[in-house]
Design a protein around this motif. Sequence first.
Motif, PDB file in Angstrom:
ATOM      1  N   LEU A 113       0.812  -1.216   0.000  1.00 26.26           N
ATOM      2  CA  LEU A 113       0.000   0.000   0.000  1.00 26.26           C
ATOM      3  C   LEU A 113       0.846   1.267   0.000  1.00 26.26           C
ATOM      4  N   THR A 152      -4.700  -7.716   2.699  1.00 19.38           N
ATOM      5  CA  THR A 152      -4.264  -6.374   2.307  1.00 19.38           C
ATOM      6  C   THR A 152      -5.429  -5.582   1.738  1.00 19.38           C
ATOM      7  N   ARG A 153      -6.201  -6.222   0.879  1.00 11.95           N
ATOM      8  CA  ARG A 153      -7.365  -5.567   0.278  1.00 11.95           C
ATOM      9  C   ARG A 153      -8.382  -5.177   1.362  1.00 11.95           C
ATOM     10  N   ASP A 154      -8.611  -6.080   2.314  1.00 15.09           N
ATOM     11  CA  ASP A 154      -9.579  -5.809   3.388  1.00 15.09           C
ATOM     12  C   ASP A 154      -9.111  -4.655   4.280  1.00 15.09           C
ATOM     13  N   ALA A 159      -7.002  -2.223   3.511  1.00 12.21           N
ATOM     14  CA  ALA A 159      -7.063  -0.964   2.759  1.00 12.21           C
ATOM     15  C   ALA A 159      -8.497  -0.465   2.633  1.00 12.21           C
ATOM     16  N   SER A 160      -9.419  -1.376   2.385  1.00  9.53           N
ATOM     17  CA  SER A 160     -10.828  -0.992   2.255  1.00  9.53           C
ATOM     18  C   SER A 160     -11.367  -0.430   3.568  1.00  9.53           C
ATOM     19  N   ASN A 163      -9.853   3.089   4.107  1.00  9.93           N
ATOM     20  CA  ASN A 163     -10.491   4.078   3.239  1.00  9.93           C
ATOM     21  C   ASN A 163     -11.898   4.431   3.710  1.00  9.93           C
ATOM     22  N   ASP A 221     -10.778   7.380  -0.682  1.00  7.71           N
ATOM     23  CA  ASP A 221     -10.060   6.264  -1.294  1.00  7.71           C
ATOM     24  C   ASP A 221      -8.590   6.609  -1.449  1.00  7.71           C
ATOM     25  N   THR A 251      -4.661   2.485  -2.506  1.00  6.79           N
ATOM     26  CA  THR A 251      -5.006   1.725  -3.711  1.00  6.79           C
ATOM     27  C   THR A 251      -5.312   0.281  -3.343  1.00  6.79           C
ATOM     28  N   ILE A 252      -6.429  -0.250  -3.827  1.00  7.09           N
ATOM     29  CA  ILE A 252      -6.796  -1.649  -3.568  1.00  7.09           C
ATOM     30  C   ILE A 252      -6.097  -2.520  -4.621  1.00  7.09           C
ATOM     31  N   GLU A 305      -4.686  -5.770  -6.862  1.00  5.83           N
ATOM     32  CA  GLU A 305      -5.184  -7.017  -7.431  1.00  5.83           C
ATOM     33  C   GLU A 305      -4.061  -8.046  -7.425  1.00  5.83           C
TER      34      GLU A 305
END
Length: 324
Positions: A136, A156-158, A160-161, A164, A170, A173-174, A176
């Motif tokens: 991130l 990591t996605r969770d 960051a979400s 945000n 935001d 950055t989420i 992939e």
Amino acid sequence: MARVLTGIQSSGRPHLGNILGAIVPAIQLAKENQEESYIFIADFHSLTSSKDSELRKQNTLAVAAAWLAFGLDISKTVFYRQSRRPEVAELTWYLNCFTPFPMLANAHSFKDKSERLADVNAGLFTYPVLMAADILLYSADLVPVGKDQMQHLEMTRDIASTFNRIIGEDLLTIPEARISESVKTIPGTDGQKMSKSYNNYIDIFLPEKQLKKVVNTIVTDSTPLEEPKDPDTCNVYKLYSLIASETQTQEMRAKYQGGNYGYGHAKKEFFELILTKYAEERKAFDFYMSNPKEIEEKLAAGEEKARQVGEKLLNQVREKLGFR
């Protein structure tokens, strides 16, 4: 265009599994990518398992030398040591405060060792958060991962979400995941997944005599020399086929099935193929390890680029959290 980020721990010298599964694919991806890729040596991560400072320094140099020996283009890549960018440690603390305990308790990196909690340090427990900060901090869009790391990427996605959502912007950055189905599990000398933990790895940069000794330890069955053999169940053939050409692979398959071809013959061919295929890389690796200043200069240049990007994002995070 997408920013790609990947890293390898400095927990040991890179082995054949690291090279085929991470280094070569990442270098190829960096060549294809129009935006700069971020490739780092995860020496902070290695502290969870090794407290030997001199060994870590040597391993860090060896990991860097391997990347450079295989042709990493630092003009297109931000190549750096994780520990030389302390911004990642600060961001890890902030993200820790947005990460629920049950998420970390369910991480494979912790659960695999949770039966012996005396052996688990806090760094190992929060390992996924440091990994999240690695990604991130540099606003990475794509992260090449093996299937065994997919859970950490989802975390990591969770994280960051959640961050945000709470700050109402935001900012992070989420990322992939990029999983290559073509990259198979690289078998070790005993048939298990090649790993330093299992001590079943092949270090292609070893001096010839030591390398030959390791190749000769590859486990095989007791089928007599004169009898036909099944190449698909043989560790030597599996390893050989991963680095050989299609023609070479088919020729060895025919020898297995034809009989009068022993596992000793196959090991000799595999050993000689390593020397031939990786001759230039072995030479370059030895050069860099003998000239560490060459490595330091290249890493320092990447670390300055990483600082400029990381500081910008971290300042935004500090401001949102009231620390600026």
